[in-house]
Scaffold this motif. Structure first.
Motif, PDB file in Angstrom:
ATOM      1  N   PRO A 175     -24.098 -70.360  14.165  1.00 55.96           N
ATOM      2  CA  PRO A 175     -25.526 -70.191  13.441  1.00 55.96           C
ATOM      3  C   PRO A 175     -26.468 -69.083  14.095  1.00 55.96           C
ATOM      4  CG  PRO A 175     -25.386 -72.193  14.859  1.00 55.96           C
ATOM      5  CD  PRO A 175     -24.266 -71.582  14.822  1.00 55.96           C
ATOM      6  N   ARG A 176     -27.245 -68.501  13.280  1.00 54.88           N
ATOM      7  CA  ARG A 176     -28.145 -67.622  13.564  1.00 54.88           C
ATOM      8  C   ARG A 176     -29.098 -68.061  14.536  1.00 54.88           C
ATOM      9  NH1 ARG A 176     -30.165 -63.515   9.398  1.00 54.88           N
ATOM     10  NH2 ARG A 176     -30.783 -62.473  11.203  1.00 54.88           N
ATOM     11  N   PRO A 177     -29.354 -67.543  15.776  1.00 59.15           N
ATOM     12  CA  PRO A 177     -30.636 -67.975  16.561  1.00 59.15           C
ATOM     13  C   PRO A 177     -31.964 -67.755  15.753  1.00 59.15           C
ATOM     14  CG  PRO A 177     -29.931 -65.975  17.366  1.00 59.15           C
ATOM     15  CD  PRO A 177     -29.110 -66.211  16.236  1.00 59.15           C
ATOM     16  N   PRO A 178     -32.923 -68.711  16.121  1.00 64.39           N
ATOM     17  CA  PRO A 178     -34.371 -68.528  15.560  1.00 64.39           C
ATOM     18  C   PRO A 178     -34.649 -66.834  15.780  1.00 64.39           C
ATOM     19  CG  PRO A 178     -34.147 -70.376  16.986  1.00 64.39           C
ATOM     20  CD  PRO A 178     -32.880 -69.543  17.277  1.00 64.39           C
ATOM     21  N   LEU A 179     -35.696 -66.616  14.980  1.00 67.71           N
ATOM     22  CA  LEU A 179     -36.286 -65.415  14.950  1.00 67.71           C
ATOM     23  C   LEU A 179     -36.868 -64.807  16.414  1.00 67.71           C
ATOM     24  CD1 LEU A 179     -36.947 -62.708  13.459  1.00 67.71           C
ATOM     25  CD2 LEU A 179     -39.131 -63.775  12.674  1.00 67.71           C
ATOM     26  N   THR A 180     -37.373 -65.768  17.073  1.00 64.49           N
ATOM     27  CA  THR A 180     -38.205 -65.311  18.327  1.00 64.49           C
ATOM     28  C   THR A 180     -36.949 -65.015  19.361  1.00 64.49           C
ATOM     29  OG1 THR A 180     -38.213 -67.545  18.829  1.00 64.49           O
ATOM     30  CG2 THR A 180     -40.085 -66.718  17.879  1.00 64.49           C
TER      31      THR A 180
END
Length: 411
Positions: free
Chosen positions: A6-11
């Motif tokens: 899964p894609r990591p959070p934006l930060t």
């Protein structure tokens, strides 16, 4: 083997330098507001006082490192609180240090070890009590005054609430980690059992047939070489089929097929039942297959389960029962599929399902239990052995009704 993460959070997707720059921008943007809320009664907003502005900057700038080093930032803020009291700064100027310290206590308790959270909470409580009570004593307030006691309770309550919230967050994270680990272990165990069942069904059946054919070939190799030749041909065909199945299974384990890959070789199902019966008949046990009711398509999992039950039952007949005839009956009912395998062998429980003799019966019970079915296996009163499995079928009418309802709702 490709696994999509899964894609990591934006930060976390931002570069480290960008995140640091954003933290500095947030702190700098908060300086005017912090300056305004820390004005004393005798001070005005403009012109800005140099000492006041310097103190505000000293309070705000350590927060840039609060996420990476909350313990060090907490120590700096508590030291600033003690210095402010020593310099007799008014309470209006230093009060933001109290809630910020409590937030850092919550963060340390939630993200660090339990002991670190306790040390942070105890240190913060002691420093806040000493600093604020020292300031009150300097102002001449008596120790047992109502305001003195109320402030003590308020400071203690803030630290306790922060530590409790951090503990709850840490326990929730640990509980989630334990659940994920348990789910991963359960998934690995389920895959291991599934692979063990598939290998057992495939290899045990084939080895049993090969052993019977090899024994028959040895007995007739001198007197009837043509029958020995047929036995060797059967051994070769069974071996090749088993090798193909093992190669396919190992290929699936090494690299799952992508969506664009050709359709993989289907696993064995009831469509192969007649071929299985011919193989067992060639091994010396005549197999009769009967179908009752109206045969129809079955879900793949149920179809494969029914075939494996028949295969394992016939393998036990070949290896243990010393039988000459075996009958397989498939009963198709509207709500269930009945599988019945009987033979005319010795029929003693010690030959087909005794503890330590193998995992055939146990594997069949596991398969049937996964489909909420029932299985019975045991000797018949009239002789021989019987295996009966009842597998519930999905309700086609209700499934069709649910599909129509979903279609109407989507429309």
């Amino acid at each position: 083997m490709r696994v999509e993460m899964p894609r990591p959070p934006l930060t976390q997707r931002l570069p480290h330098g960008v995140r640091t720059a954003l933290s500095w921008c947030a702190v700098v943007a908060s300086l005017p507001l912090l300056y305004a809320v820390t004005l004393a009664d005798d001070e005005s907003l403009l012109p800005a006082g140099a000492m006041h502005a310097g103190f505000v900057a000293a309070m705000a700038f350590p927060l840039v490192w609060a996420r990476r080093r909350p313990g060090a930032v907490l120590a700096v803020l508590l030291a600033e609180l003690l210095v402010a009291v020593a310099l007799t700064q008014p309470a209006e100027r230093v009060w933001p240090l109290v809630p910020v310290a409590d937030v850092l206590v919550c963060s340390i308790t939630a993200t660090r070890a339990r002991r670190a959270g306790l040390v942070a909470a105890a240190t913060t409580l002691i420093v806040q009590e000493v600093a604020w009570h020292g300031a009150l004593l300097i102002q001449g307030l008596r120790v047992f005054a109502s305001g003195f006691l109320a402030l003590s309770v308020l400071l203690g309550l803030g630290v306790v609430v922060a530590w409790t919230a951090g503990t709850a967050l840490r326990q929730r994270r640990e509980y989630g980690r334990a659940l994920r680990a348990q789910a991963e272990l359960a998934a690995v165990t389920a895959d291991r059992l599934r692979i063990a069942r598939e290998l057992h069904d495939m290899v045990a059946h084939s080895i049993g047939v090969i052993a019977i054919q090899a024994g028959a070939g040895v007995r007739v190799i001198d007197s009837r070489p043509e029958q020995a030749r047929d036995a060797l041909a059967a051994i070769e065909a069974t071996s090749r089929q088993t090798l193909r199945g093992l190669r396919h299974m190992l290929g699936v384990l090494r690299e799952p097929p992508a969506a664009s890959d050709p359709e993989p070789v289907p696993l064995a199902g009831l469509a192969d039942l007649d071929r299985l019966a011919e193989t067992i008949t060639a091994a010396g046990v005549r197999v009769e297959v009967r179908r009752q009711g109206e045969p129809r398509g079955l879900p793949p999992v149920l179809d494969r389960c029914a075939f494996r039950i028949v295969q394992e039952s016939l393998t036990n007949v070949v290896r243990h029962a010393d039988a000459r005839h075996c009958q397989v009956v498939l009963g198709y009912a509207p709500d269930k599929l009945c599988v019945d395998v009987t033979d005319d062998g010795r029929g003693t429980a010690t030959t087909a399902a005794s503890p330590g003799s193998g995992y055939g019966i146990a594997g069949m019970r596991e398969r049937v239990a996964l489909l909420d079915g029932r299985l019975s296996a045991g000797p018949r009163p009239e002789g021989g052995f019987r295996v009966t499995a009842t597998l519930p079928l999905p309700d086609a009418a209700s499934a069709q009704g649910r599909a129509q309802t979903a279609h109407v709702e989507a429309g």
